[in-house]
Design a protein around this motif. Structure first.
Motif, PDB file in Angstrom:
ATOM      1  N   THR A 200       0.820  -1.214   0.000  1.00 35.79           N
ATOM      2  CA  THR A 200       0.000   0.000   0.000  1.00 35.79           C
ATOM      3  C   THR A 200       0.853   1.263   0.000  1.00 35.79           C
ATOM      4  O   THR A 200       0.405   2.318   0.411  1.00 35.79           O
ATOM      5  CB  THR A 200      -0.925   0.017   1.232  1.00 35.79           C
ATOM      6  N   GLY A 201       2.088   1.160  -0.463  1.00 41.21           N
ATOM      7  CA  GLY A 201       2.988   2.297  -0.359  1.00 41.21           C
ATOM      8  C   GLY A 201       3.130   3.154  -1.596  1.00 41.21           C
ATOM      9  O   GLY A 201       3.901   4.107  -1.592  1.00 41.21           O
ATOM     10  N   PHE A 202       2.399   2.842  -2.653  1.00 40.61           N
ATOM     11  CA  PHE A 202       2.583   3.607  -3.879  1.00 40.61           C
ATOM     12  C   PHE A 202       2.190   5.070  -3.727  1.00 40.61           C
ATOM     13  O   PHE A 202       2.782   5.953  -4.326  1.00 40.61           O
ATOM     14  CB  PHE A 202       1.771   2.984  -5.024  1.00 40.61           C
ATOM     15  N   GLN A 237      -7.419   1.393  -1.321  1.00 42.66           N
ATOM     16  CA  GLN A 237      -6.388   2.421  -1.215  1.00 42.66           C
ATOM     17  C   GLN A 237      -5.314   2.234  -2.286  1.00 42.66           C
ATOM     18  O   GLN A 237      -4.839   3.191  -2.896  1.00 42.66           O
ATOM     19  CB  GLN A 237      -5.734   2.368   0.174  1.00 42.66           C
ATOM     20  N   LEU A 238      -4.937   0.978  -2.502  1.00 44.20           N
ATOM     21  CA  LEU A 238      -3.927   0.675  -3.509  1.00 44.20           C
ATOM     22  C   LEU A 238      -4.415   1.057  -4.900  1.00 44.20           C
ATOM     23  O   LEU A 238      -3.672   1.630  -5.699  1.00 44.20           O
ATOM     24  CB  LEU A 238      -3.577  -0.814  -3.466  1.00 44.20           C
ATOM     25  N   LYS A 239      -5.675   0.746  -5.181  1.00 40.88           N
ATOM     26  CA  LYS A 239      -6.231   1.082  -6.488  1.00 40.88           C
ATOM     27  C   LYS A 239      -6.216   2.587  -6.708  1.00 40.88           C
ATOM     28  O   LYS A 239      -5.835   3.074  -7.780  1.00 40.88           O
ATOM     29  CB  LYS A 239      -7.660   0.551  -6.592  1.00 40.88           C
ATOM     30  N   ALA A 240      -6.596   3.336  -5.671  1.00 39.80           N
ATOM     31  CA  ALA A 240      -6.604   4.792  -5.786  1.00 39.80           C
ATOM     32  C   ALA A 240      -5.183   5.332  -5.958  1.00 39.80           C
ATOM     33  O   ALA A 240      -4.934   6.223  -6.782  1.00 39.80           O
ATOM     34  CB  ALA A 240      -7.255   5.405  -4.547  1.00 39.80           C
ATOM     35  N   ALA A 241      -4.238   4.769  -5.180  1.00 36.80           N
ATOM     36  CA  ALA A 241      -2.847   5.216  -5.287  1.00 36.80           C
ATOM     37  C   ALA A 241      -2.271   4.867  -6.650  1.00 36.80           C
ATOM     38  O   ALA A 241      -1.509   5.631  -7.243  1.00 36.80           O
ATOM     39  CB  ALA A 241      -2.016   4.577  -4.173  1.00 36.80           C
ATOM     40  N   TRP A 242      -2.639   3.681  -7.148  1.00 34.62           N
ATOM     41  CA  TRP A 242      -2.176   3.241  -8.465  1.00 34.62           C
ATOM     42  C   TRP A 242      -2.640   4.207  -9.547  1.00 34.62           C
ATOM     43  O   TRP A 242      -1.871   4.628 -10.406  1.00 34.62           O
ATOM     44  CB  TRP A 242      -2.700   1.840  -8.726  1.00 34.62           C
ATOM     45  N   GLU A 243      -3.911   4.568  -9.497  1.00 26.60           N
ATOM     46  CA  GLU A 243      -4.450   5.485 -10.497  1.00 26.60           C
ATOM     47  C   GLU A 243      -3.779   6.846 -10.401  1.00 26.60           C
ATOM     48  O   GLU A 243      -3.497   7.491 -11.418  1.00 26.60           O
ATOM     49  CB  GLU A 243      -5.962   5.605 -10.308  1.00 26.60           C
ATOM     50  N   GLU A 244      -3.491   7.283  -9.170  1.00 25.02           N
ATOM     51  CA  GLU A 244      -2.858   8.584  -8.982  1.00 25.02           C
ATOM     52  C   GLU A 244      -1.422   8.587  -9.493  1.00 25.02           C
ATOM     53  O   GLU A 244      -0.982   9.530 -10.160  1.00 25.02           O
ATOM     54  CB  GLU A 244      -2.879   8.955  -7.495  1.00 25.02           C
ATOM     55  N   THR A 245      -0.684   7.510  -9.205  1.00 25.12           N
ATOM     56  CA  THR A 245       0.707   7.457  -9.663  1.00 25.12           C
ATOM     57  C   THR A 245       0.793   7.300 -11.173  1.00 25.12           C
ATOM     58  O   THR A 245       1.739   7.762 -11.802  1.00 25.12           O
ATOM     59  CB  THR A 245       1.462   6.301  -8.981  1.00 25.12           C
ATOM     60  N   LEU A 246      -0.208   6.645 -11.760  1.00 26.59           N
ATOM     61  CA  LEU A 246      -0.244   6.562 -13.220  1.00 26.59           C
ATOM     62  C   LEU A 246      -0.382   7.957 -13.823  1.00 26.59           C
ATOM     63  O   LEU A 246       0.257   8.294 -14.820  1.00 26.59           O
ATOM     64  CB  LEU A 246      -1.405   5.673 -13.675  1.00 26.59           C
ATOM     65  N   LYS A 247      -1.224   8.774 -13.195  1.00 22.40           N
ATOM     66  CA  LYS A 247      -1.414  10.138 -13.684  1.00 22.40           C
ATOM     67  C   LYS A 247      -0.117  10.939 -13.580  1.00 22.40           C
ATOM     68  O   LYS A 247       0.206  11.751 -14.434  1.00 22.40           O
ATOM     69  CB  LYS A 247      -2.512  10.837 -12.876  1.00 22.40           C
ATOM     70  N   LYS A 248       0.640  10.680 -12.492  1.00 27.07           N
ATOM     71  CA  LYS A 248       1.875  11.431 -12.265  1.00 27.07           C
ATOM     72  C   LYS A 248       3.062  10.841 -13.024  1.00 27.07           C
ATOM     73  O   LYS A 248       4.147  11.417 -13.021  1.00 27.07           O
ATOM     74  CB  LYS A 248       2.205  11.449 -10.765  1.00 27.07           C
ATOM     75  N   GLY A 249       2.860   9.674 -13.633  1.00 25.38           N
ATOM     76  CA  GLY A 249       3.951   9.037 -14.361  1.00 25.38           C
ATOM     77  C   GLY A 249       5.027   8.481 -13.460  1.00 25.38           C
ATOM     78  O   GLY A 249       6.205   8.455 -13.819  1.00 25.38           O
ATOM     79  N   GLN A 250       4.641   8.015 -12.250  1.00 26.90           N
ATOM     80  CA  GLN A 250       5.623   7.530 -11.286  1.00 26.90           C
ATOM     81  C   GLN A 250       5.809   6.021 -11.328  1.00 26.90           C
ATOM     82  O   GLN A 250       6.503   5.459 -10.494  1.00 26.90           O
ATOM     83  CB  GLN A 250       5.216   7.943  -9.870  1.00 26.90           C
TER      84      GLN A 250
END
Length: 254
Positions: A200-202, A237-250
């Protein structure tokens, strides 16, 4: 064979003769250690309970093993609990030296004059052996000793390494877990010590690093029985973080 030709023997008899000391041709494969062992995507924790953890795991085709490491008086010892530590059971004696002893004969120069590991070390299996190092003592203090302990493997090119933007797989991929300090791994160049990313650290990456197999070849989480609600929450939480990091290109998929 006393005048008997191969054509007069069964296939089993032919094989028996071909591999016997009487055979004029040496047919045995020169590095048969893992011959007929089928590698399996199994991870073993606490395998240091066994007398020969590396060999026992490999005999079963295990491709990922984890070792609990403690720094005591500037020495690295192996054990699940501090009370179980013994002077002779060290990180070097139970893991590093057995790996060296296994890999050395698999990577010697052949009679044809070419080194077996000119471009890539011969491995135990078709995939690198994953060695998770679970630091039980203070991570910042212990990390330099672990990096130093890996030198016998490093000097022979047996460690998977990330250098100049290129990931070079080799016989052993070392992954830090437990108290392994993420920022200490991040600054390694070249890097032959990787990170066990938190499940859950993304979304809470303090170093703002790009998550990829070049940094973290595995992702794990700690769960116990009856954690269904917690798991469901963390997956959301992981799904939300995953989607957010995809947007940021991380996240780098390479």
């Amino acid at each position: 064979m006393n005048g008997i030709t191969f054509s007069q023997l069964t296939i089993t008899q032919n094989i028996s003769y071909a591999v016997s000391p009487e055979s004029p041709i040496l047919l045995q494969y020169p590095t048969p250690l893992t011959q007929e062992i089928v590698p399996k995507t199994i991870h073993c924790h606490n395998y240091h309970w066994r007398d020969a953890p590396v060999l026992t795991a490999m005999s079963l085709g295990v491709t990922s093993v984890e070792v609990d490491v403690w720094l005591v008086d500037e020495q690295l010892f192996v054990g699940s609990r501090e009370a179980a530590l013994e002077k002779q059971r060290t990180f070097d004696s139970l893991y590093i030296q057995p790996l060296i002893n296994i890999l050395r004969p698999r990577n010697t120069k052949s009679p044809l004059g070419r080194a077996a590991n000119i471009t890539l070390s011969n491995r135990f299996f078709d995939t690198p052996l994953q060695l998770l190092v679970n630091i039980k003592t203070d991570g910042k203090t212990t990390m330099p000793f672990i990096l130093r302990a890996l030198e016998p493997l490093r000097s022979k090119g047996y460690l998977t390494t990330f250098e100049n933007g290129v990931l070079k797989p080799s016989a052993v991929t070392v992954v830090g877990t437990g108290n392994t300090p993420f920022d200490s791994i991040l600054v390694l160049e070249p890097r032959d010590y990787f990170f066990d990313a938190p499940l859950t650290g993304f979304g809470t990456n303090p170093a703002n690093a790009t998550w990829s197999p070049k940094m973290a070849p595995i992702i794990s989480g700690d769960y116990t029985a009856g954690d269904k609600t917690r798991i469901q929450y963390e997956v959301r939480q992981l799904k939300a973080a995953w989607e957010e990091t995809l947007k940021k290109g991380q996240i780098d998929f390479n």
